[in-house]
Motif scaffolding. Structure first.
Motif, PDB file in Angstrom:
ATOM      1  N   ASP A  56     -42.659  11.036  42.009  1.00 47.43           N
ATOM      2  CA  ASP A  56     -43.579  10.592  43.051  1.00 47.43           C
ATOM      3  C   ASP A  56     -43.762  11.743  44.032  1.00 47.43           C
ATOM      4  OD1 ASP A  56     -45.110   9.310  44.915  1.00 47.43           O
ATOM      5  OD2 ASP A  56     -43.618   7.795  45.451  1.00 47.43           O
TER       6      ASP A  56
ATOM      7  N   ARG B  18     -50.020   7.104  37.341  1.00 53.53           N
ATOM      8  CA  ARG B  18     -50.322   5.876  38.071  1.00 53.53           C
ATOM      9  C   ARG B  18     -51.620   5.250  37.563  1.00 53.53           C
ATOM     10  NH1 ARG B  18     -51.895   6.167  44.361  1.00 53.53           N
ATOM     11  NH2 ARG B  18     -53.248   7.731  43.443  1.00 53.53           N
TER      12      ARG B  18
ATOM     13  N   THR C  26     -40.158   4.846  40.294  1.00 51.54           N
ATOM     14  CA  THR C  26     -40.941   5.819  39.534  1.00 51.54           C
ATOM     15  C   THR C  26     -40.037   6.869  38.908  1.00 51.54           C
ATOM     16  OG1 THR C  26     -41.235   7.353  41.374  1.00 51.54           O
ATOM     17  CG2 THR C  26     -42.843   5.569  41.168  1.00 51.54           C
TER      18      THR C  26
ATOM     19  N   ALA D  11     -54.347   0.404  41.473  1.00 49.71           N
ATOM     20  CA  ALA D  11     -53.421   1.488  41.790  1.00 49.71           C
ATOM     21  C   ALA D  11     -52.820   1.286  43.175  1.00 49.71           C
ATOM     22  CB  ALA D  11     -54.144   2.842  41.704  1.00 49.71           C
TER      23      ALA D  11
ATOM     24  N   ASP E  34     -48.886   1.335  44.338  1.00 45.28           N
ATOM     25  CA  ASP E  34     -48.374   2.132  45.458  1.00 45.28           C
ATOM     26  C   ASP E  34     -47.505   1.262  46.375  1.00 45.28           C
ATOM     27  OD1 ASP E  34     -49.846   4.204  44.449  1.00 45.28           O
ATOM     28  OD2 ASP E  34     -51.372   4.196  46.032  1.00 45.28           O
TER      29      ASP E  34
END
Length: 238
Positions: free
Chosen positions: A39, A11, A36, A22, A26
């Motif tokens: 995760d 990330r 992703t 970041a 998220d």
């Protein structure tokens, strides 16, 4: 040249390359806009994510759409619709363009969404996936620990301070900052750079004393990298 099929970015690496926070990544993941490769919440306050090359590219496209004024809600509607049509990674599988607050996509047959053909002038506002892909290749070709670091390599541009793993002089980046350029504009001018690189130069400039001496630190440290070793020292900007 990196192998796009095997590449994975954390990330933090993704945020630096894409030029977004970041926390924003998220949110995009939590709301289903971006997917992703992995995760995991290791602790309540420590989250680990991995993004594939295509996932990283999707984040770059999403960032450009947001910069053009496209709302997250509108993007999610478009992305969800395309996933229903069978596109696993719609943000990188299709061609996108914007017109005002509207986003258009072109399918594999060259047809614009719902048959609505944007104005001819919109061609200049299409998102260039090829350029974004090249930008990622230039960025990830560097060692991850070089982001935000300054180095001096013997024989490289007269041994002037450079952004680590590049041939971009520190003074050049500083001149852009002095001219009021934003990090995004600097990264567009020098695609191999990241947000951490620009922040590192700005941090070094702030550490410059009245005598003209600067530490030119790496992010979170005062280490200076030379072609032979890493040491903690001051650099005289004469």
């Amino acid at each position: 040249m990196i192998d796009e099929e095997l590449y994975a970015a954390t990330r933090e690496q993704t945020a630096s390359i894409a030029g977004v926070r970041a926390a924003r990544i998220d949110y995009w993941v939590d709301t289903g806009l971006i997917q992703t490769t992995a995760d995991r919440h290791l602790t309540p306050h420590r989250r680990v994510m991995l993004f594939s090359f295509q996932g990283l590219l999707s984040i770059l496209v999403a960032a450009q759409l947001r910069e053009r004024g496209i709302s997250l809600q509108h993007m999610r509607v478009v992305v969800n619709r395309l996933r229903e049509l069978g596109y696993e990674l719609p943000l990188v599988e299709l061609r996108f363009a914007t017109e005002g607050s509207e986003v258009y996509f072109m399918d594999e047959n060259g047809q614009w969404e719902a048959g609505r053909r944007p104005a001819h002038a919109l061609i200049d506002h299409r998102i260039d996936i090829g350029e974004l892909r090249a930008r990622v290749h230039r960025s990830v070709g560097r060692a991850a620990d070089s982001y935000g670091r300054i180095e001096s390599r013997r024989g490289a541009l007269g041994s002037k301070p450079l952004i680590a793993d590049t041939r971009v002089p520190v003074r050049t980046v500083q001149s852009y900052l002095d001219a009021g350029k934003r990090p995004k504009e600097i990264i567009e001018a020098f695609p191999s750079l990241t947000q951490d690189d620009v922040a590192g130069v700005r941090q070094g400039a702030r550490g410059t004393s009245s005598a003209g001496t600067s530490t030119w630190p790496a992010i979170g440290s005062t280490q200076w990298t030379s072609s032979r070793h890493i040491s903690t020292r001051r650099h005289d900007r004469r």
